[in-house]
Design a protein around this motif. Structure first.
Motif: not given
Lengths: 261, 261, 261
Positions: B180-181, B214-217, B230, B240, C11, C44-45, C73-77, C120, C124-127, C130
């Motif tokens: 979706h992104f 490692r991650s988008y941000a 993931s 973004q 999102d 999104p975000q 939007p900040g996942v991984g930061t 869990r 992961s670095a991006t999710f 979950r």
């Protein structure tokens, strides 16, 4: 048990905080209510589409389930809100006819919602789904007798889907509904067609459809076919394709069945 | 408890009365069933997409949950309908391979649905989700032994997602899924890549991607980046932003990883 | 009972296996959790949109319900993940301010999620929805004391929706939100307007709106009207039409109310 199930059908869209607010109002009154989304993509204010949607969905539910329908072009006018029992199904609906084709011969029981004690206060001028229908549904799911909601009425709006008409060896109908696959569901009943032994031709707008099958996959991929749908309606489809796009057809496109003598 | 949970995954769209009908049929047989929507926007008849979707979702569920999958280009043909137990998960699916990548080494138990006493009558030619899969799911959720559904079978359709292939210092893969992104999820596993210490370049179609994070941000807003998702798959994203639009990529667009010596 | 209800707002889109994975993770920890979708189509975000959505929905829910919000939007930061109690509502959210307008004067209780035993593994670095928010929600729904999740904090991101400003006899505001019907919801409160007795004019971008009603249907079909919405915000609508399209307006389009002396 089904008494605690409340379904929601609206034209609010999947992206809407309005649906979420309705869910919150219901759970505030009955935290045990089991809320089920039926669909939130009825085209805005399209009561005819809502009528088809409800006729295609409600009959499959067990009695006792409470169905809240918020497709309400008349919000803020004098139109009533109704509690309806029809063929064992219970609906809370604006009085715009969207439920009337569920009647099919049996007499419905219809009450006009008139007891503000079961409403959310203050009632807004624009969101009766949240302020009246949702709290009434929640109270019913707690076991409130429908009797308490308001007086029984004998008049209500009726909305009939257009009926096909026969003329010589032709049946003139139209497209009622285009589904997500682009299948064209018409208002012509399978039982009105000649038997498979007798050939017939179909015109959808200007296009000819001559291949009749029992299911999409009987034809080769991409073929335009006619079949009788799972709801006993004549349907025009493209196997693994989109008939609406291919035939440039949409809701209200004329469909003619020409039965050979 | 999880035995009474039934999930639904279909290609019917969010706007469909068909999903609502399936919910009604389930509740008519088991009013206590807890129905959960997984997704109704599998592209029409796209069993490959369904396979990726199921592989991304089903493994997170507890055993016992019953997963109904209605993505069924073969409805009306001789294709079977199956009950599958795979790694503790229970599925009711058309025999089109959409579940087979869930196997991952273990032997599944597969039964062919053959006992019409658990079906809705009459069975339509075009809507086996409503008439066979939904009622069977409801009966299972009431505790019916799967044994009763039909004979065990040892043959079924298999659908494998395309595997990447290695050639010299390159890995040739493709885009499996666009989320979706607009993130591009490829079929190249993170574990197949050289370690972060060794540089590599990635080509998505004609575009070059050189930034690995490692991650988008970690990258600045708008940067095109590669990361391991993931689900341990190489993913190309725009922080973004929308990588599919930016790189004009879609499902099946070739992706090449060039690992420097 | 409301303690076992977990709502989801993301999102991720309706088509996303990511939402399904979150549901699976929750049910793996608490098979009795009652999961409710609020909405998965936050752009999104877009934390501002999420803020408006939550402010329009959460206040209607009973206390005790757990609201998981994954617009991140900040996942991984280094942004934190938070457990928030605000006006009786419980949220699990990234620390991006999307919840802060729910405060409305009362002091919230805010904890930083810091106890990996409730997550869990591996994370992961991006999710994080979950891997952290979903399992924490499930543990809370089983009765875990929020105290156990991490330390209380007194700093968090704040995101305020833009406030209107008064200048002479004008109020300058903007469009906050465009709903599914194309109605324009502005940031100007109904209570800031002159009473109905005093006339005023409204400009939306370059367009003039002069008709003021209590509900859409008071005007004739197709008329552009201004009204005070069910959330006490000035709203510009077209009766049975789409104001966003008609007035070429969107989020952030300026809206000016000119109150005549």
């Amino acid at each position: 048990m089904p008494d605690s199930i409340i379904t929601l059908t609206t034209d609010f869209g999947e992206d809407s905080p309005y649906v979420a607010a309705i869910k919150g109002v219901i759970l505030s009154i009955n935290p045990s209510a089991r809320i089920l989304d039926l669909g939130h993509q009825i085209p805005p204010q399209d009561t005819r589409h809502a009528a088809f949607f409800l006729a295609s969905a409600i009959p499959y539910f067990p009695p006792g389930v409470i169905h809240v329908v918020v497709v309400d072009p008349g919000v803020g006018t004098e139109r009533s809100l109704l509690y309806v029992e029809v063929n064992g199904h219970r609906l809370l609906v604006p009085d715009n006819g969207c439920w009337s084709i569920l009647v099919r011969g049996n007499s419905p029981r219809v009450l006009k919602l008139a007891e503000p004690r079961y409403w959310r206060q203050p009632v807004s001028a624009t969101f009766h789904g949240r302020d009246i229908l949702a709290p009434v549904a929640a109270h019913l799911s707690l076991g409130l007798d429908a009797q308490a909601l308001g007086p029984e009425v004998s008049q209500w709006a009726r909305l009939e889907l257009p009926a096909p008409r026969r003329e010589g060896n032709c049946i003139h109908g139209e497209v009622l509904f285009v589904d997500h696959f682009g299948n064209l569901i018409t208002n012509i009943r399978g039982s009105d067609l000649s038997t498979a032994a007798q050939p017939f031709r179909i015109k959808v707008g200007e296009a000819d459809v001559s291949l009749r099958v029992r299911s999409y996959a009987e034809a080769e991929r991409g073929a335009v076919v006619a079949l009788v749908s799972s709801a006993d309606l004549l349907e025009v489809a493209v196997n693994q394709g989109n008939a609406a796009q291919r035939l440039k057809a949409t809701v209200r496109t004329p469909v003619v069945v020409i039965q050979d003598a």
